[in-house]
Every structure is written in C-alpha cells, then in structure tokens.
Design a protein around this motif. Structure first.
Motif, PDB file in Angstrom:
ATOM      1  N   THR A 184       0.834  -1.213   0.000  1.00 28.82           N
ATOM      2  CA  THR A 184       0.000   0.000   0.000  1.00 28.82           C
ATOM      3  C   THR A 184       0.860   1.250   0.000  1.00 28.82           C
ATOM      4  O   THR A 184       0.605   2.204  -0.756  1.00 28.82           O
ATOM      5  N   ILE A 185       1.879   1.244   0.848  1.00 34.03           N
ATOM      6  CA  ILE A 185       2.773   2.404   0.931  1.00 34.03           C
ATOM      7  C   ILE A 185       3.479   2.637  -0.411  1.00 34.03           C
ATOM      8  O   ILE A 185       3.622   3.778  -0.873  1.00 34.03           O
ATOM      9  N   ALA A 186       3.904   1.527  -1.055  1.00 28.62           N
ATOM     10  CA  ALA A 186       4.565   1.655  -2.353  1.00 28.62           C
ATOM     11  C   ALA A 186       3.619   2.286  -3.376  1.00 28.62           C
ATOM     12  O   ALA A 186       4.004   3.194  -4.131  1.00 28.62           O
ATOM     13  N   LEU A 187       2.371   1.820  -3.401  1.00 23.71           N
ATOM     14  CA  LEU A 187       1.397   2.385  -4.336  1.00 23.71           C
ATOM     15  C   LEU A 187       1.112   3.846  -4.018  1.00 23.71           C
ATOM     16  O   LEU A 187       0.959   4.679  -4.923  1.00 23.71           O
ATOM     17  N   VAL A 188       1.025   4.150  -2.730  1.00 25.98           N
ATOM     18  CA  VAL A 188       0.758   5.537  -2.326  1.00 25.98           C
ATOM     19  C   VAL A 188       1.905   6.451  -2.757  1.00 25.98           C
ATOM     20  O   VAL A 188       1.684   7.566  -3.257  1.00 25.98           O
ATOM     21  N   LEU A 189       3.146   5.971  -2.563  1.00 29.14           N
ATOM     22  CA  LEU A 189       4.306   6.788  -2.946  1.00 29.14           C
ATOM     23  C   LEU A 189       4.319   7.042  -4.449  1.00 29.14           C
ATOM     24  O   LEU A 189       4.555   8.173  -4.901  1.00 29.14           O
ATOM     25  N   VAL A 190       4.046   5.981  -5.214  1.00 24.36           N
ATOM     26  CA  VAL A 190       4.030   6.140  -6.665  1.00 24.36           C
ATOM     27  C   VAL A 190       2.910   7.089  -7.077  1.00 24.36           C
ATOM     28  O   VAL A 190       3.104   7.993  -7.901  1.00 24.36           O
ATOM     29  N   SER A 191       1.732   6.880  -6.492  1.00 25.45           N
ATOM     30  CA  SER A 191       0.578   7.718  -6.828  1.00 25.45           C
ATOM     31  C   SER A 191       0.830   9.175  -6.460  1.00 25.45           C
ATOM     32  O   SER A 191       0.498  10.101  -7.221  1.00 25.45           O
ATOM     33  N   ALA A 192       1.434   9.392  -5.286  1.00 30.43           N
ATOM     34  CA  ALA A 192       1.720  10.761  -4.852  1.00 30.43           C
ATOM     35  C   ALA A 192       2.745  11.420  -5.762  1.00 30.43           C
ATOM     36  O   ALA A 192       2.638  12.603  -6.092  1.00 30.43           O
ATOM     37  N   GLY A 193       3.736  10.630  -6.154  1.00 31.89           N
ATOM     38  CA  GLY A 193       4.741  11.179  -7.057  1.00 31.89           C
ATOM     39  C   GLY A 193       4.150  11.545  -8.412  1.00 31.89           C
ATOM     40  O   GLY A 193       4.452  12.602  -8.987  1.00 31.89           O
ATOM     41  N   LEU A 194       3.269  10.672  -8.906  1.00 32.19           N
ATOM     42  CA  LEU A 194       2.645  10.942 -10.203  1.00 32.19           C
ATOM     43  C   LEU A 194       1.746  12.171 -10.167  1.00 32.19           C
ATOM     44  O   LEU A 194       1.590  12.877 -11.158  1.00 32.19           O
ATOM     45  N   SER A 195       1.151  12.417  -8.999  1.00 24.96           N
ATOM     46  CA  SER A 195       0.198  13.526  -8.908  1.00 24.96           C
ATOM     47  C   SER A 195       0.857  14.890  -9.089  1.00 24.96           C
ATOM     48  O   SER A 195       0.182  15.878  -9.394  1.00 24.96           O
ATOM     49  N   VAL A 196       2.163  14.955  -8.879  1.00 24.27           N
ATOM     50  CA  VAL A 196       2.853  16.240  -9.003  1.00 24.27           C
ATOM     51  C   VAL A 196       3.369  16.476 -10.418  1.00 24.27           C
ATOM     52  O   VAL A 196       3.658  17.612 -10.807  1.00 24.27           O
ATOM     53  N   LEU A 197       3.462  15.429 -11.221  1.00 24.68           N
ATOM     54  CA  LEU A 197       4.026  15.576 -12.568  1.00 24.68           C
ATOM     55  C   LEU A 197       3.128  16.377 -13.518  1.00 24.68           C
ATOM     56  O   LEU A 197       3.642  17.194 -14.303  1.00 24.68           O
ATOM     57  N   PRO A 198       1.797  16.186 -13.498  1.00 25.64           N
ATOM     58  CA  PRO A 198       0.968  16.971 -14.442  1.00 25.64           C
ATOM     59  C   PRO A 198       1.147  18.473 -14.341  1.00 25.64           C
ATOM     60  O   PRO A 198       1.219  19.146 -15.392  1.00 25.64           O
ATOM     61  N   PRO A 199       1.245  19.070 -13.131  1.00 23.96           N
ATOM     62  CA  PRO A 199       1.493  20.532 -13.101  1.00 23.96           C
ATOM     63  C   PRO A 199       2.811  20.929 -13.758  1.00 23.96           C
ATOM     64  O   PRO A 199       2.897  21.982 -14.415  1.00 23.96           O
ATOM     65  N   LEU A 200       3.853  20.089 -13.585  1.00 27.92           N
ATOM     66  CA  LEU A 200       5.129  20.394 -14.236  1.00 27.92           C
ATOM     67  C   LEU A 200       5.005  20.276 -15.751  1.00 27.92           C
ATOM     68  O   LEU A 200       5.613  21.049 -16.507  1.00 27.92           O
ATOM     69  N   LEU A 201       4.202  19.287 -16.188  1.00 25.42           N
ATOM     70  CA  LEU A 201       3.956  19.158 -17.620  1.00 25.42           C
ATOM     71  C   LEU A 201       3.139  20.346 -18.137  1.00 25.42           C
ATOM     72  O   LEU A 201       3.255  20.739 -19.299  1.00 25.42           O
ATOM     73  N   THR A 202       2.292  20.896 -17.249  1.00 26.22           N
ATOM     74  CA  THR A 202       1.522  22.079 -17.640  1.00 26.22           C
ATOM     75  C   THR A 202       2.459  23.237 -17.972  1.00 26.22           C
ATOM     76  O   THR A 202       2.237  24.001 -18.935  1.00 26.22           O
TER      77      THR A 202
END
Length: 629
Positions: free
Chosen positions: A52-70
C-alpha cells in the motif's frame, strides 16, 4: 439482605490481590503509549501495508508531474520562444498527462481496496480480541457493569474508529508525500512564491492542535452518552424490561428517560460536528486567498526584474492547489486521530483490565480418579470493598463431600450459601483457606478441566433466543437427536416438547420467555444431563417455581442427581430433606451438621427454619381457603 444481593448474583472476587488489581484497573483510562499500541494493531498486515505504501508513494509522485507538464505545455508547446505553437510537442505532453491521470486513477482504486481491507481486518480483529478478553473476565465484572455499556464498547467504540483505521494509512502517507512533492516542485518553480504560500502554515497547524483537543473531549462525552443510550435500550426493550414497564404502566417514564439521553446525545453530536467547522472555514478562506496573493507577489517580482514566465505562474498555482487538498486532508486526519484517540482509550481501557481469576501457567487437569471429592479448608471469603469491621461472607468454613454424596447447604438469607456454590467451580476466589476439588486446590487446576466435571442448575435459568435443540446442544454441540431425547426424558420434559407443533425446533424466545418457569427449568436440567458431569450443583433450582411445577422439576432433579455427587443450595427445605448431610450456614459459619431428622432433634437453627416454613405454608393455605372468610 443476602450475600448475593450485596454483591449481585455473580458476586465480586475477593482477596487482597484482587483489591490491588482493582486499583490498577482504575488507572486504565489513562492509556500509556497510545499511538504505539494503535500502530501494533497493524503489525500482522506488514506485507499489505508495504505494498500500500509503495502504491501511495508512486501515486503521490505521479500527482505532481501533471502541473510540471503544464508548465512545459505553456512554455514549450503553446508559447515557445519561436513564437508559433509546437503542436507535435503539445500532443506528446497532453498524451503523457492523460497516461498519468489514468495510471493515478488505477493506483487510487488499488490502494483504496488495500487500505479498506487492512482497516476493516484490524477493526474486526480488535472487536474479536475485546470480546474474547471480556469472556475471560471474572463474574464480578459483569455484576457491576451494565450490559449495554459493554455492548457499546464492542459496537459503537470499535465501529467509531473503523473509518480512521481504513483511511489513515493512505491518507497520511499519500498526503504527506504529495505535500512534500508539491513543496519541492514549488521550490523548483520559484522559491520566492513558495515562501509566500507557506509562511502562515505553522499558525494553521497550531490552531488545528487546539481544535483536535476540543473534539477529543467532546468525543469522549459522546461515547459515554451513547453507552448510556445503549444501556437504556438494552434494559427497557428486553422482555423483562417491557414486562416491568407495562406492569407498573411506566412506558412513558421509559420514553422520557430515553428522550433525555437522546437529547444529550443530539447536543453532543452537534458540538462534535461544529467543533472543527470554524477552523476549516478559516483554512479554506486562507488557502483560497493564496493564489490572489501569489499573483500580487508575482507582479512585484516582475517589477523587480525577477524572471517569471506565464507557464511558471500557471504551473505554480496548479501545484499550490495540489498542495491545498492534501494539506486539508492531513489536518482532517490529524483531527480524526485526536478524536479517535478517545475511542481507542476506551477500548484499551477494557483490554487493560486483568481478570482477577486466572489460570496458573502449570495448571493441571482434574484427577478423574477422585472426582466427586470436595473439601473446604478454613475458607474465608470477603468482598474487596468490605470495611475492616465488617464480617466476611464466609468465615473459616470447613467441610468435606465424598463421591456420590448428596450434600445440602441451608440457612437464612444472606448466610453465604450461594457463595459456597460459586467457590467450587472457581467462579469466586477464596480470600483465605483452600478449596479442594478431586484432591487438588482449584487454583492449581486447569479451568476447562474443572468446569468439565461440574454441572450447574441455578434458579435463574438462561436460554438463548434459539430452538430448544440449539439450547440443549450448548452443553454438547455434537449431541445426536437421540441423545437429546434421552436427556429430556430423564428431565421429564420430552413429552412437553413433543406436544409443541415444531417439537425440538421450537423457538423459545428471548431468555426462554415463551416457556413456563417449570419448562425452562427442566430444559436447563436436560442440558446439564446432556453434559453428564460427575458433580452437580443445584443453586435453589426450584425456589422460583409454584408447588405444582416444583414437584415436576424436583422429580427431574431426583433423576439428575442419581449416581452423582450433588451439592444443593436450598431455600425450600423440603427439597433437601433426603440429603445425606445437611450443613446449616448462619452468618458465614457452619453452625449445624447432620441429617434432616438429626437436625430437627437438635432444635436449633434448622428446626427453627423448618418451623417457619411450615407456619408460612399453613398461613398461605388458610388464606387461600374459601372458608377463611
């Protein structure tokens, strides 16, 4: 007032060690190391938590990438330095953003399933652990605690922490990682704007701590009120409670009692809901104003010749929005944890109670070669809260019972008769002296082995809301239908059961209220006969019955006692006149021993009790006669 009345029919476990345990239990509400103990609940689920923690870390990391792509979409795709929009690059960026959103959604579903599984597993195990612990508590605990209060701990308190257990892991880890990632992204974009966005956050955290403390206090009061409501419901809506209310026409009083507690509960729930609303309203206003402040600061920075592109400003405000929701989530979880800490404390309060009667580590099985041999050696029993000048319930009681004997204990109310019957199977603990069963001190015997040798038929027959067959099989789950019939015939109840339309599948109702007192008592006798114990304890088994039912039940008891060691506690002396030995108890001491005829010849306490019962019977018969008037 009898000894049973003073302590309840379960009594209270005696002894200085019990008094010390009681004092220790009084400290239970102040739970030490509460957070580590809560964390220990998750220990059996380490592998799932790690995933669960691994999935949460990956999910949290991915959530910040779209603004940078913006930012890249603005500065490279839409408004590149060349001037014309770069559509191929923009398509790649948008496609990558779409992939990230789909991946984040899938990861969110997976982590929701995992956290729900872990949270509900922990909650279910906590409920079973608490129920198991309560089963091991001594009889005295239940005589001084309302059943409704116990039910509330199992249902309301454990249920109240369910959502916290389910959501804490993903919320704390996910939101923390998201917040940290967002802060890093904001710093990469502009450290000046980042400082502007976070400068007032410490004040919000301090305010959140204060609100959490208030909510925890209200939550404790709310659960206590909920316990009282559950207790009122359990008492007033049971068959006995309904009969009592209708018998005295007190239904309106019961409704008023429930309404008053319900009003208290309503007020507390409103307080609990409102306690954090002003705080979160303030937080929302603050976080909503931040983008406007950022625009002003950005304008000031541009005037100061600090390079800030449009893409940087859009990306920053997007990331800052990504910071807002996780931060609110963390604050809500922190409040929930503070609130649920009160619930956990109430649960651990019960788990920290130590049973006053425990089994020795080297406890041994009963020696079946001596089963039926019972001996009391200078036994003293007193309640822990008895005053120094108050006489003990039992005072230096000594006697012996040989295998196969029918031994009776009689005496005035409050003499200590029932206490003796509870000391034999170790439902009570002697304060001083020894209780021997089959030649061994009961404190040295395996509890299951001891109880297996003893059958108890009490005045207060308890039947579950189930079929007659299911109630009988409580004593022997694997019993066949033929064994049930044999036991019921021996208890003189088979013909009655057979006359019911559903026979042995007849539902007896709560506490057996669909049956008469005599029928319930004979089913209880049949249940004990199905167990087939070598030692039988009869605790005033016929005292609550009318004379006709008493004769039928007494016949069943005569059959049940045949070939067994029997210890009978009697109020009606006629039921034990044929006992091999009768012990007369008065003020906690054995004052007379002998057969019925021998005790009558003494002209002492027993003879006086017989005379009183004979006089009472004569008066009752005279009053019932049509010629009495």
């Amino acid at each position: 007032m009898s000894a049973v009345s003073r302590g309840g029919r379960g009594g209270r476990v005696a002894g200085s060690d019990v008094a010390a345990q009681k004092a220790a239990n009084a400290e239970a509400p102040r739970i030490p190391n509460l957070l580590p103990r809560i964390a220990q609940l998750f220990a059996p689920h380490k592998a799932v938590l790690a995933l669960t923690i691994a999935l949460v870390l990956v999910s949290a990391g991915l959530s910040v990438l779209p603004p940078l792509l913006t930012q890249q979409a603005f500065d490279v795709g839409l408004f590149p330095p060349e001037g014309e929009p770069n559509v191929p690059v923009l398509l790649r960026i948008v496609g990558l953003m779409l992939v990230l959103w789909v991946a984040s959604a899938g990861l969110g579903i997976a982590q929701t399933y995992l956290t729900a599984s872990v949270g509900n597993s922990v909650m279910a195990q906590l409920r079973v652990t608490l129920f198991d612990h309560l089963q091991r508590m001594e009889l005295a605990f239940f005589t001084r605690t309302k059943t409704g209060v116990i039910q509330s701990r199992l249902q309301n308190d454990v249920g109240g922490v369910a959502s916290v257990l389910s959501n804490t892991v993903s919320s704390v880890i996910g939101n923390t990682v998201t917040v940290l990632a967002a802060l890093v992204a904001m710093l990469l974009l502009s450290w000046q704007l980042t400082l502007t966005a976070v400068i007032l956050l410490p004040l919000l955290i301090a305010a959140q701590q204060r609100v959490g403390q208030v909510r925890a206090r209200i939550a404790t009061k709310t659960q206590e009120s909920l316990s009282d409501m559950t207790a009122i419901t359990q008492e007033a809506l049971s068959v006995s409670g309904i009969m009592l209310a209708k018998g005295f026409f007190r239904q309106n009083a019961e409704v008023d009692r429930y309404r008053a507690e319900n009003e208290t509960q309503r007020g507390l729930q409103v307080q609990l809901q409102m306690s954090g609303q002003w705080f979160f309203a303030m937080v929302n206003v603050f976080l909503s104003v931040i983008p406007a402040i950022i625009y002003l600061v950005a304008a000031w920075l541009l005037q100061a010749d600090v390079a800030i592109t449009a893409g940087t400003l859009v990306a920053f405000t997007t990331v800052q929005a990504r910071l807002t929701f996780p931060l609110l989530g963390l604050m809500r979880v922190a409040l929930d944890l503070q609130t649920s800490g009160a619930l956990f404390a109430r649960i651990f309060e019960y788990l920290d109670l130590k049973p006053a009667i425990t089994e020795a580590p080297d406890a041994r099985a009963v020696d079946e070669r001596q089963v039926g041999r019972i001996r009391f050696e200078d036994v003293v029993f007193r309640y822990p809260d008895a005053g120094p000048d108050q006489a003990p319930t039992l005072d230096r009681v000594s006697f012996s019972v040989e295998p196969g004997q029918f031994v009776a204990f009689v005496g005035p109310s409050g003499a200590g008769k029932t206490t003796i019957s509870y000391l034999i199977p170790r439902l009570h603990e002697a304060s001083e002296g020894r209780v021997l069963f089959a030649g061994d001190d009961v404190r040295e015997l395996n509890q299951e082995s001891l109880i297996a040798q003893v059958g108890i038929v009490s005045q207060e027959t308890y039947l579950f809301h189930a079929t007659i067959a299911e109630n009988l099989r409580y004593a022997k789950p694997e019993a066949t239908d033929e064994e049930l019939e044999v036991a019921c015939r021996a208890a003189s109840i088979h013909e009655t059961i057979a006359s019911f339309p559903d026979g042995y599948d007849t539902i007896v109702g709560e506490r057996g209220y669909r049956l008469s007192g005599g029928e319930k008592q004979r089913i209880a006798i049949a249940r004990v006969l199905l167990k087939d114990p070598p030692v039988l304890i009869l605790d005033e088994a016929t005292s609550a019955l009318d004379s006709v039912s008493e004769r039928v039940v007494q016949s069943a008891l005569d059959s049940a006692t045949r070939g067994r060691t029997t210890v009978a506690i009697a109020h009606r002396l006629s039921t034990v006149a044929g006992a091999d030995v009768i012990h007369v108890i008065d003020r906690g001491r054995i004052v007379e021993i002998g057969s019925h005829d021998e005790l009558l010849a003494l002209g002492g306490v027993y003879a006086r009790l017989v005379a009183e019962q004979s006089t009472d019977f004569g008066r009752s018969a005279s009053a019932a006669s049509p010629h009495a008037l």
